[in-house]
Design a protein around this motif. Structure first.
Motif, short mmCIF file in Angstrom:
data_model
loop_
_atom_site.label_atom_id
_atom_site.label_comp_id
_atom_site.label_asym_id
_atom_site.label_seq_id
_atom_site.Cartn_x
_atom_site.Cartn_y
_atom_site.Cartn_z
N GLU A 178 11.07 -17.36 -34.67
CA GLU A 178 10.54 -18.53 -35.23
C GLU A 178 10.75 -19.77 -34.09
N ARG A 179 12.04 -19.83 -33.60
CA ARG A 179 12.35 -20.95 -32.47
C ARG A 179 11.25 -20.81 -31.39
N ARG A 180 11.19 -19.20 -30.96
CA ARG A 180 10.35 -19.28 -29.74
C ARG A 180 8.96 -19.91 -30.36
N GLU A 221 7.80 -25.74 -42.01
CA GLU A 221 7.09 -26.81 -41.81
C GLU A 221 7.41 -27.37 -40.43
N THR A 222 8.37 -27.23 -39.67
CA THR A 222 8.49 -27.58 -38.15
C THR A 222 7.75 -26.92 -37.32
N VAL A 223 7.58 -25.44 -37.48
CA VAL A 223 6.60 -24.63 -36.58
C VAL A 223 5.39 -24.89 -36.55
N GLY A 224 4.97 -25.08 -38.11
CA GLY A 224 3.35 -25.45 -38.45
C GLY A 224 3.12 -26.75 -37.85
N THR A 268 10.88 -5.89 -16.73
CA THR A 268 11.00 -7.21 -15.87
C THR A 268 10.63 -8.35 -16.83
N THR A 269 10.87 -9.58 -16.26
CA THR A 269 10.78 -10.71 -17.14
C THR A 269 9.20 -11.06 -17.45
N GLY A 270 8.91 -11.16 -18.81
CA GLY A 270 7.93 -11.09 -19.46
C GLY A 270 7.47 -12.28 -20.06
N SER A 271 6.66 -12.36 -21.02
CA SER A 271 5.94 -13.30 -21.80
C SER A 271 7.03 -13.66 -23.20
N GLY A 272 6.27 -14.61 -24.05
CA GLY A 272 6.91 -14.90 -25.15
C GLY A 272 6.66 -14.13 -26.44
#
Length: 270
Positions: free
Chosen positions: A136-138, A168-171, A230-234
């Motif tokens: 959710e933070r992401r 509410e924050t994410v939205g 490897t380093t990827g996406s979110g």
């Protein structure tokens, strides 16, 4: 084409990973807490005086095929999971910006788990709550993409002040938020979310938090491992099913292809 949420769990081909506590000086109680957290998991816990030249005291290493792939300190595990109560999240005492998952736990991706809730276990279900908050933070930090989350009963968004604040924050960041559950309350009257209500087993017994970033954003957001290591996406997803009362089977993953497939299934089936 996957035909159920259960199929995503059943088809896992998990890597063999273990946790090793190195040169522990922390009290036995810390070791017991870690043992309790992984009591029902396919992840062995061992202790060694030394693993390599770089490993310091009171470090927990995540090991795969004899190689250390992640490290966290015992103190990090104590402060984020082992000595934490889930009330921190449900009441909102721990804000979204403060949520972290130690590297050795974040590294347990694509490993099937079976977790028990209270009173059978005080800690196991907390791991799911923490992974959920990390996803959710992401989604909040992205400010775009799609977040899909299930609550079994939508009234939980009204009952749990901390959870309600998170959504509410994410939205309000611009991320497209969809919530799922038995429709005993309508969150859309007070939260910037799209509601999907139903009474089927997957509405009543699933726990998922799935973040799929916009394609353009995914290429620019580093920080997790994709299926190539490897380093990827979110991309991130947690999928769990209540196999029996208060007992959850599931996994979490950062693999973009798997997250996209889960997201496609939820759009199609629920």
């Amino acid at each position: 084409m996957t035909g159920s949420m259960r199929a995503f769990i059943d088809r896992l081909d998990p890597p063999e990973r273990s946790l090793v506590i190195v040169n522990r000086s922390a009290p036995d109680a810390a070791r017991r807490l870690l043992d309790d957290l992984f009591d029902t998991q396919p992840v062995a816990i061992d202790e060694h005086d030394r693993l390599d030249e770089e490993t310091e005291s009171d470090v927990v290493a995540l090991v795969e095929d004899g190689a250390i792939i992640e490290r966290s300190t015992v103190d990090e595990l104590l402060s984020t999971i082992l000595l934490v109560n889930s009330d921190l999240y449900t009441t909102g005492s721990r804000g979204l910006e403060d949520v972290e998952l130690p590297a050795v736990l974040a590294g347990l991706t694509d490993v099937p788990f079976r977790l028990r809730g209270f009173p059978e276990s005080n800690k196991e279900k907390l791991l799911l709550i923490t992974v959920s908050r990390v996803i959710e933070r992401r989604a909040a930090e992205a400010g775009s993409g799609t977040l899909r989350s299930s609550f079994q009963y939508l009234s939980r968004l009204d009952d749990e002040a901390g959870t309600r604040t998170v959504y509410e924050t994410v939205g309000r960041t611009g991320t497209d938020v969809h919530v799922y559950g038995v429709d005993d309350w309508d969150p859309s009257t007070q939260l910037p979310v799209t509601v999907h209500g139903g009474t089927s087993e997957e509405y009543r017994r699933s726990w998922f938090v799935v973040f799929r970033p916009d394609d353009a954003d995914a290429a620019e957001r580093p920080g997790t491992m994709d299926e190539t290591g490897t380093t990827g996406s979110g991309h991130a997803a947690l999928v769990a099913l209540e196999d029996e009362r208060n007992v959850w089977d599931g996994f979490w993953t950062y693999r973009p292809t798997v997250v996209a497939e889960i997201d496609d299934y939820l759009q199609r089936a629920l």
